[in-house]
Design an enzyme around this catalytic site. Structure first.
Site: not given
Ligand SMILES: CCc1cccc(CC)c1NC(=O)n1cc2c(c1)/C(=N\C(=O)c1ccc(N3CCN(C)CC3)cc1)N=N2
Length: 291
Positions: A191, A173, A157, A160, A155
């Site tokens: 997708t 993910d 993309k 993720n 998956d």
């Molecule tokens: C529950 C959320 C979810 C659902 C499904 C899949 C996934 C993986 C992508 C996830 N996320 C996940 O597991 N995640 C594990 C993680 C994670 C997400 C993460 N960081 C952030 O999400 C993040 C977002 C914005 C951020 N800023 C935005 C504004 N900028 C100015 C500065 C930096 C900085 C960090 N670190 N470990």
């Protein structure tokens, strides 16, 4: 070759399963100071948290058991824990540990300070070739590592993929990932854009490994143009994919970049560029050598 991994922070994640502390302590929410929410998904949210004792920053992914049950997603979550839990590579988001209480499951993950890759792609439209090549090399190296552990992500993309503190990419993910060889015919969801032709065709042969090679091609195309190569109305997306009729790359894209993408988006799975060859491709060497 991908950039050298960032220096390992001196204070290694204290809550990692195999940390050397004498008695493995029972993990619970009180061990963490909860910071700002970082994002939310179908089963819950992720928060920036600080491990009180060590001050180590992690991302705590909080999954609601009721929501998981409603979505019949126990397998998805189990896979995320089983598969993600055994992986350790700079291009794969760190999975330190997990615990649960009566209502929730908590995954203690590496904090990727750079945020979500798709937001950068959305904001910038598309990436310059040098950046697209570096990203493609990092994803290829991470996928080569996954396949060496007999894991397919399935998956991949921009949604993720997260960005680390040094701008390096981290695959995240692992809910749809599997240890191959797998029961291939499980749900085709998400997708269509990223699915290779053999997953849409009726063929029985199991090219599980070549799926991620095709996806690397789709991802690189999207880095270079901001669009998926077969993006169209769903019906014609499927027709475009099985006939390999991708939207042409703009003339501004270099010949080497076009060759890289075309070597991955090959209908015959056995003829796709391997990750080893992808990492030795002239387009990658041109942009990744000169730091
Ligand atoms: C529950 C959320 C979810 C659902 C499904 C899949 C996934 C993986 C992508 C996830 N996320 C996940 O597991 N995640 C594990 C993680 C994670 C997400 C993460 N960081 C952030 O999400 C993040 C977002 C914005 C951020 N800023 C935005 C504004 N900028 C100015 C500065 C930096 C900085 C960090 N670190 N470990």
């Amino acid at each position: 070759p991908p950039p050298p991994p960032p220096p390992v922070p001196q204070n290694r994640p204290p809550c990692r399963r195999d940390s050397t502390d004498a008695k493995p302590q029972r993990l619970h929410l009180g061990l963490f100071e909860i910071g700002r929410p970082l994002g939310k998904g179908k089963f819950g949210r992720v928060y920036l948290v600080k491990h009180r004792q060590s001050g180590f920053l992690c991302a705590l992914k909080v999954l609601e058991k009721a929501q998981i049950a409603r979505e019949n997603a126990e397998v998805h979550v189990r896979r995320e824990i089983e598969v993600h839990g055994v992986l350790r590579h700079p291009g794969v988001l760190g999975f330190y540990n997990w615990f649960h209480d009566s209502r929730r499951i908590y995954l203690i993950l590496e904090y990727a300070a750079g945020g979500e890759l798709y937001r950068s792609l959305q904001k910038e439209g598309r990436f310059p070739e040098r950046r697209a090549a570096k990203y493609a090399a990092q994803v290829a190296a991470a996928l080569r590592y996954l396949h060496s552990k007999n894991v397919m992500h399935r998956d991949i993309k921009p949604e993720n993929i997260l960005v680390g503190l040094y701008g390096e990419l981290k695959l995240a993910d692992f809910g749809y990932s599997v240890h191959s060889p797998s029961n291939r015919r499980d749900t085709l969801c998400g997708t269509l854009d990223y699915l290779p032709p053999e997953m849409l065709a009726a063929s029985k042969a199991d090219y599980s490994r070549a799926i991620d090679q095709w996806t690397l091609g789709v991802l690189t195309y999207e880095f270079l143009t901001g669009e998926a190569p077969f993006e169209d109305s769903p019906l014609s997306t499927k027709r475009r994919i099985v006939s390999g009729d991708m939207k042409p790359l703009p003339a501004s894209v270099s010949r080497e970049a076009k060759d890289f993408v075309h070597s991955l988006l090959v209908l015959d799975p056995s003829k796709r560029l391997s990750f080893d060859d992808a990492l030795e491709h002239p387009w990658i060497l041109k942009h990744c050598d000169a730091e």
